[in-house]
Design a protein around this motif. Structure first.
Motif, PDB file in Angstrom:
ATOM      1  N   HIS A 151      48.104  37.287  36.452  1.00  0.00           N
ATOM      2  CA  HIS A 151      47.466  38.388  35.726  1.00  0.00           C
ATOM      3  C   HIS A 151      46.591  37.831  34.594  1.00  0.00           C
ATOM      4  O   HIS A 151      45.445  38.223  34.428  1.00  0.00           O
ATOM      5  N   GLY A 190      43.525  36.163  35.892  1.00  0.00           N
ATOM      6  CA  GLY A 190      42.537  37.181  36.257  1.00  0.00           C
ATOM      7  C   GLY A 190      41.800  37.717  35.048  1.00  0.00           C
ATOM      8  O   GLY A 190      40.585  37.906  35.070  1.00  0.00           O
ATOM      9  N   THR A 191      42.530  37.932  33.966  1.00  0.00           N
ATOM     10  CA  THR A 191      41.920  38.450  32.746  1.00  0.00           C
ATOM     11  C   THR A 191      40.910  37.456  32.172  1.00  0.00           C
ATOM     12  O   THR A 191      39.822  37.850  31.734  1.00  0.00           O
ATOM     13  N   TYR A 242      44.205  38.553  40.395  1.00  0.00           N
ATOM     14  CA  TYR A 242      44.906  39.836  40.286  1.00  0.00           C
ATOM     15  C   TYR A 242      45.642  40.168  41.586  1.00  0.00           C
ATOM     16  O   TYR A 242      46.762  40.663  41.562  1.00  0.00           O
ATOM     17  N   SER A 272      48.747  38.185  41.681  1.00  0.00           N
ATOM     18  CA  SER A 272      49.723  38.788  40.777  1.00  0.00           C
ATOM     19  C   SER A 272      50.375  40.012  41.420  1.00  0.00           C
ATOM     20  O   SER A 272      51.594  40.179  41.361  1.00  0.00           O
ATOM     21  N   THR A 311      47.566  45.589  35.897  1.00  0.00           N
ATOM     22  CA  THR A 311      46.913  44.664  36.822  1.00  0.00           C
ATOM     23  C   THR A 311      46.016  45.437  37.779  1.00  0.00           C
ATOM     24  O   THR A 311      44.877  45.020  38.043  1.00  0.00           O
ATOM     25  N   LEU A 360      42.018  44.992  38.086  1.00  0.00           N
ATOM     26  CA  LEU A 360      41.475  44.706  39.419  1.00  0.00           C
ATOM     27  C   LEU A 360      40.347  45.682  39.733  1.00  0.00           C
ATOM     28  O   LEU A 360      39.298  45.291  40.267  1.00  0.00           O
TER      29      LEU A 360
END
Length: 129
Positions: free
Chosen positions: A50, A53-54, A69, A72, A82, A86
């Motif tokens: 997560h 991804g951020t 994401y 995750s 999440t 996404l």
């Protein structure tokens, strides 16, 4: 902490603390480096993916963000945050259909999520224009 990690690469406690600090206070590039190391050592930790991804989303590396994401969500599918992020990654790539699906999932998991509702309404209004 970095010096300790350099001496003891397998110390997960130090690596996790560096990731926490890095995620809050350093560049996304440095956070990605640390989180990638942590992901290799703890491949079933959804929060690591997560956070990756951020970082990718902040860097506008949307395909990488989507991959992180998704990874995750494969580990923890019940995370509205999440799914929400996404949706942003898909939207930023111009994929409104997948963004819409992600934001619908946010509302399935968290019906009162006002931001997901607003985004879905905005998508709907844009299709009417």
């Amino acid at each position: 902490l970095q010096n300790h990690l350099d001496r003891d690469e397998d110390n997960l406690e130090i690596l996790q603390e560096l990731c926490r600090i890095g995620f809050k206070h350093s560049t996304c590039h440095e956070s990605i480096r640390l989180l990638t190391i942590l992901a290799k050592k703890t491949p079933v930790d959804a929060s690591v993916y997560h956070n990756l991804g951020t970082c990718y989303l902040q860097l506008k590396e949307h395909e990488h963000a989507i991959f992180a994401y998704r990874r995750s969500l494969n580990l923890r599918s019940h995370s509205p945050e999440t799914w929400h992020l996404l949706g942003h990654a898909y939207f930023n790539l111009g994929d409104s259909q997948n963004a819409q699906s992600a934001w619908h999932e946010v509302l399935n998991l968290s019906p009162g999520h006002t931001e997901a509702s607003r985004l879905l309404n905005s998508l709907f209004e844009d299709t009417l224009v």
